[in-house]
Structures are given as structure tokens and as C-alpha cells.
Design an enzyme around this catalytic site. Structure first.
Site, mmCIF file in Angstrom:
data_model
loop_
_atom_site.group_PDB
_atom_site.id
_atom_site.type_symbol
_atom_site.label_atom_id
_atom_site.label_comp_id
_atom_site.label_asym_id
_atom_site.label_seq_id
_atom_site.Cartn_x
_atom_site.Cartn_y
_atom_site.Cartn_z
ATOM 1 C CG ASP A 68 -1.559 -1.375 1.404
ATOM 2 O OD1 ASP A 68 -2.156 -1.849 0.435
ATOM 3 O OD2 ASP A 68 -1.415 -1.976 2.487
ATOM 4 C CG HIS B 261 -3.438 -5.141 3.213
ATOM 5 N ND1 HIS B 261 -2.957 -4.315 2.221
ATOM 6 C CD2 HIS B 261 -3.830 -6.265 2.581
ATOM 7 C CE1 HIS B 261 -3.057 -4.923 1.053
ATOM 8 N NE2 HIS B 261 -3.594 -6.104 1.236
HETATM 9 P P1 NAD Z 1 -2.239 -18.401 -3.828
HETATM 10 O O1 NAD Z 1 -3.613 -18.961 -3.626
HETATM 11 O O2 NAD Z 1 -1.630 -18.388 -5.187
HETATM 12 O O3 NAD Z 1 -1.233 -19.180 -2.885
HETATM 13 C C1 NAD Z 1 -1.495 -19.447 -1.537
HETATM 14 C C2 NAD Z 1 -0.738 -20.699 -1.183
HETATM 15 O O4 NAD Z 1 -0.873 -20.901 0.214
HETATM 16 C C3 NAD Z 1 -1.268 -21.961 -1.875
HETATM 17 O O5 NAD Z 1 -0.214 -22.624 -2.547
HETATM 18 C C4 NAD Z 1 -1.824 -22.797 -0.721
HETATM 19 O O6 NAD Z 1 -1.658 -24.189 -0.928
HETATM 20 C C5 NAD Z 1 -0.965 -22.294 0.423
HETATM 21 N N1 NAD Z 1 -1.521 -22.544 1.761
HETATM 22 C C6 NAD Z 1 -2.816 -22.536 2.147
HETATM 23 N N2 NAD Z 1 -2.925 -22.896 3.440
HETATM 24 C C7 NAD Z 1 -1.673 -23.106 3.886
HETATM 25 C C8 NAD Z 1 -1.132 -23.498 5.130
HETATM 26 N N3 NAD Z 1 -1.914 -23.759 6.174
HETATM 27 N N4 NAD Z 1 0.200 -23.626 5.240
HETATM 28 C C9 NAD Z 1 1.008 -23.393 4.192
HETATM 29 N N5 NAD Z 1 0.557 -23.036 2.972
HETATM 30 C C10 NAD Z 1 -0.767 -22.883 2.829
HETATM 31 O O7 NAD Z 1 -2.278 -16.936 -3.202
HETATM 32 P P2 NAD Z 1 -1.232 -15.755 -3.393
HETATM 33 O O8 NAD Z 1 -1.627 -14.942 -4.582
HETATM 34 O O9 NAD Z 1 0.157 -16.264 -3.308
HETATM 35 O O10 NAD Z 1 -1.605 -14.856 -2.128
HETATM 36 C C11 NAD Z 1 -1.355 -15.313 -0.830
HETATM 37 C C12 NAD Z 1 -2.025 -14.422 0.201
HETATM 38 O O11 NAD Z 1 -1.474 -13.128 0.184
HETATM 39 C C13 NAD Z 1 -3.526 -14.227 -0.013
HETATM 40 O O12 NAD Z 1 -4.155 -14.279 1.258
HETATM 41 C C14 NAD Z 1 -3.619 -12.830 -0.592
HETATM 42 O O13 NAD Z 1 -4.884 -12.251 -0.358
HETATM 43 C C15 NAD Z 1 -2.525 -12.158 0.196
HETATM 44 N N6 NAD Z 1 -2.032 -10.890 -0.336
HETATM 45 C C16 NAD Z 1 -1.686 -9.943 0.577
HETATM 46 C C17 NAD Z 1 -1.172 -8.729 0.155
HETATM 47 C C18 NAD Z 1 -0.773 -7.665 1.143
HETATM 48 O O14 NAD Z 1 -0.418 -6.569 0.688
HETATM 49 N N7 NAD Z 1 -0.781 -7.878 2.441
HETATM 50 C C19 NAD Z 1 -1.034 -8.491 -1.219
HETATM 51 C C20 NAD Z 1 -1.365 -9.486 -2.121
HETATM 52 C C21 NAD Z 1 -1.884 -10.695 -1.667
HETATM 53 C C1 LMR Z 2 -3.740 -6.590 -2.606
HETATM 54 O O1 LMR Z 2 -3.715 -5.560 -1.903
HETATM 55 O O2 LMR Z 2 -3.317 -6.612 -3.760
HETATM 56 C C2 LMR Z 2 -4.356 -7.848 -2.040
HETATM 57 O O3 LMR Z 2 -4.379 -7.800 -0.644
HETATM 58 C C3 LMR Z 2 -5.725 -8.083 -2.608
HETATM 59 C C4 LMR Z 2 -6.328 -9.397 -2.180
HETATM 60 O O4 LMR Z 2 -7.508 -9.355 -1.752
HETATM 61 O O5 LMR Z 2 -5.658 -10.448 -2.256
#
Ligand code: NAD
Ligand code: LMR
Length: 327
Positions: free
Chosen positions: A157, A185
Site C-alpha cells: 500500500d 490492509h
Molecule cells: P495463492 O492462492 O496463489 O497461494 C497461496 C498458497 O498458500 C497456496 O499454494 C496454498 O496451498 C498455500 N496454503 C494454504 N494454506 C496453507 C497453510 N496452512 N500452510 C502453508 N501453505 C498454505 O495466493 P497468493 O496470490 O500467493 O496470495 C497469498 C495471500 O497473500 C492471499 O491471502 C492474498 O490475499 C494475500 N495478499 C496480501 C497482500 C498484502 O499486501 N498484504 C497483497 C497481495 C496478496
Molecule cells: C492486494 O492488496 O493486492 C491484495 O491484498 C488483494 C487481495 O484481496 O488479495
């Protein structure tokens, strides 16, 4: 000496972008060797093994070893840096409370495993959403680990807020300093242009357009995650991995003199944010520790928005407390 880095959700989208940055030395610097410990659910271990083959094939000089686990206790044993990326996404028909409960099932045992076996200098960054509250759950279940070691990611962000401000003012990204994201977030987050600077000038004055700030800039930054999902058909991955690298690099190596970064950290009551919730503040870092920047200008425009995003976090805390996930 090498540093143990645990990455959960290693076979996911963010994991795929993140692991190569870590192995190349961008997380900890060019002099620190890394041992990667990858945690996945059993069904995704094979995919994580595939990524490990690619990491091996990249012949990174700093990468000493890769181990893959489906057991959090083993994955966090002896770890120095934990990047908690894996989380349960919201699926159709799922209410927010269901999402919090499902993630409790992930972050509670991970907090316990960190307490049971991580290294004494453990630093945790939670990326998996809802990141602030997932971090609170992990922290609340990690008896004996200082709360300050648990942080959540608002650096994406922060970076988005800088990029949008640079574009509006025609300044370079490097001309923007002292950006701060306050709160959760989530779309309620507050990017603060009263304290940010463009070439040393207060960003609020450099922009000179309250309507743009209130009605375009703040919602654009807050909803950028949804905009990316709409455009890509998947949530941000490379930019999220990049922000995670920035967060940990700065935590370990320190912030630049006169500047600060945004990290969601356990509140100590600063700026009247209730103690204990994990909320984004402007922080400086030095010697591997963060400190909330004190004495910043918080006019009514900011106060209202900070209160709003902090209230949302308090509601999330109350919901997970009701589920017995935090004390
Ligand atoms: P994704 O679905 O591609 O990958 C998530 C992975 O986590 C999968 O491979 C799944 O098998 C694994 N997983 C699920 N439960 C688990 C556990 N108990 N232990 C270990 N691994 C586990 O998702 P992504 O695109 O890589 O995103 C991951 C997370 O990050 C999501 O929650 C998304 O919303 C979040 N995110 C946060 C931000 C931020 O700025 N804070 C930004 C983008 C995404
Ligand atoms: C982002 O800010 O890109 C993500 O947290 C969005 C999402 O919901 O995975």
C-alpha cells in the site's frame, strides 16, 4: 553463518515471485547466505518441489539449502525470518467471520510452532489476508515471543501510495519521502499526504487539491488490490512479493536517515490507537528493531480516517476473540 527463512504458501503465486528474490540476496543483502524452509499443505508439496528444482537450477550463490515441509513445527524450527504468505482465500458464500475462522485454523498453529522452535531473533511478516488480524492471531498464540516480532504487510500500500503520488505530481518516485499508511490492509487504510513530502515539500501542498486527495487518491490506493484482481483475474503477486522484500530488507538493514516506512505493528497506544491491535504506522528501523515515529501532524482530516480504519481492526479483533483465537 546463514539465515533460515521460512516461506509459507510457497507454491502459490506470491511464493513463486518471492522465492527467487530471496535466493538472489535481495531480502537480506549480498553478504547473507540463505537456507529456505518452505511450508505448504500436503496437496501443494509437489508443486513446491517443482519450484525448488527451479531455484536449484538458478545456481544462486547465496542459496545454501531448500527443505520442504507440510508440518509447521518442522518448517519453523530454528527459523530467523518467517514470511507467512499462505492463507485461506475468501470463496463464494463465505462471510467475513468464516474467513477469520478459517484463517485462525492456519495462523494459530503457526504461531504456536514459531513459539515452540523458532530462533531467538525470529522476525515474522504476515502477508496472507486478512493480514493484520492473521498476524494478531499468530502473535497471540506465540507465548514467549516478543509481540514486536510480529508484523503485517502494508508496504505494498505504501509503495502504491508513492507511485500514485509521483504520477500526479510529475515527480520521480525517489523524490517522494515520508509516506505513511495508517491502519488496516483493506480499503479503509489511510495514505497520509500531510506528512509525506514531494522534493521536501508537504505532499498535501504539492498536490493542492483536497477533492483529488479525498475522492480519487485515497480510494484508488485503498482499492488498488481489487483493481489488480479485476485486471489480472488474480490478486497482485509480483508487486506483493516485491513489497515483502522491501519490508524485511528495511527491518533488518534499517531505514534511511530522515525517512520512514509503513509497517503494521502491534500498537503501543501511540496516536490513540488502542494497544495491541496490529495496525500500520510510520516506523523507522535500526539494529533489527522498529520504532513508531512520534509527534506527527494528525489534523482532523487524518484523524477521522485513522479512527475509521482502526475501528475496523478492533471489530476484527473482537470477532477473532469471540472465536477464542486471541486472548
Ligand atoms: P495463492 O492462492 O496463489 O497461494 C497461496 C498458497 O498458500 C497456496 O499454494 C496454498 O496451498 C498455500 N496454503 C494454504 N494454506 C496453507 C497453510 N496452512 N500452510 C502453508 N501453505 C498454505 O495466493 P497468493 O496470490 O500467493 O496470495 C497469498 C495471500 O497473500 C492471499 O491471502 C492474498 O490475499 C494475500 N495478499 C496480501 C497482500 C498484502 O499486501 N498484504 C497483497 C497481495 C496478496
Ligand atoms: C492486494 O492488496 O493486492 C491484495 O491484498 C488483494 C487481495 O484481496 O488479495
Amino acid at each position: 553463518m546463514s539465515t533460515n527463512v521460512t516461506v509459507t504458501g510457497a507454491a502459490g503465486q506470491i511464493g513463486y515471485a518471492l522465492l527467487f528474490r530471496i535466493a538472489s540476496g535481495q531480502l537480506l543483502g549480498p553478504d547473507t547466505k540463505v537456507r529456505l524452509k518452505l511450508l505448504e499443505i500436503p496437496q501443494a508439496v509437489k508443486a513446491a518441489e517443482g519450484t525448488a528444482l527451479e531455484l536449484f537450477d538458478s545456481a544462486f550463490e547465496l542459496l545454501e539449502d531448500i527443505d520442504i515441509y507440510d508440518d509447521p513445527t518442522k518448517a519453523f524450527e530454528g527459523t530467523n525470518i518467517a514470511l507467512l504468505v499462505g492463507a485461506r482465500p475468501r470463496t463464494k458464500g463465505m462471510e467475513r467471520a468464516d474467513l477469520l475462522e478459517a484463517n485462525g485454523g492456519i495462523f494459530k498453529p503457526q504461531g504456536e510452532a514459531i513459539a515452540a522452535g523458532a530462533a531467538n531473533d525470529i522476525k515474522v511478516l504476515v502477508v496472507g489476508n486478512p493480514a493484520n488480524t492473521n498476524a494478531l492471531i499468530a502473535q497471540s498464540n506465540a507465548d514467549g515471543v516478543p509481540a514486536a516480532r510480529f508484523t503485517a504487510m502494508t508496504r505494498l500500500d505504501h509503495n502504491r501510495a508513492i507511485a500514485q503520488l509521483a504520477q500526479k505530481t510529475g515527480a520521480a518516485v525517489s523524490d517522494i519521502t515520508n509516506m505513511a499508511i495508517w491502519g488496516n490492509h483493506s480499503p479503509s487504510m489511510y495514505p497520509d499526504l500531510f506528512n509525506a513530502k514531494v522534493k521536501g515539500e508537504r505532499a498535501w501542498d504539492a498536490v493542492g487539491d483536497e477533492n483529488w486527495v479525498a475522492n480519487e487518491y485515497i480510494p484508488r490506493v485503498g482499492k488498488r488490490g481489487a483493481e489488480i484482481i479485476e485486471a489480472r483475474g488474480a490478486s497482485s503477486a509480483a508487486s506483493a512479493a516485491s513489497a515483502a522484500v522491501d519490508h524485511v530488507y528495511d527491518w533488518v538493514n534499517g531505514t534511511a536517515e530522515g525517512d520512514w516506512v509503513s509497517m503494521a505493528v502491534p500498537s503501543d497506544g501511540s496516536y490513540d490507537v488502542p494497544e495491541g491491535i496490529i495496525t500500520s504506522f510510520p516506523v523507522t528501523t535500526s539494529g533489527g528493531e522498529w520504532k513508531i515515529v512520534q509527534g506527527l501532524d494528525v489534523p482532523e482530516f487524518s484523524r477521522e480516517r485513522i479512527n475509521n480504519t482502526v475501528n475496523e481492526l478492533q471489530e476484527e479483533r473482537a470477532a477473532v476473540a469471540k472465536l477464542g483465537l486471541v486472548s
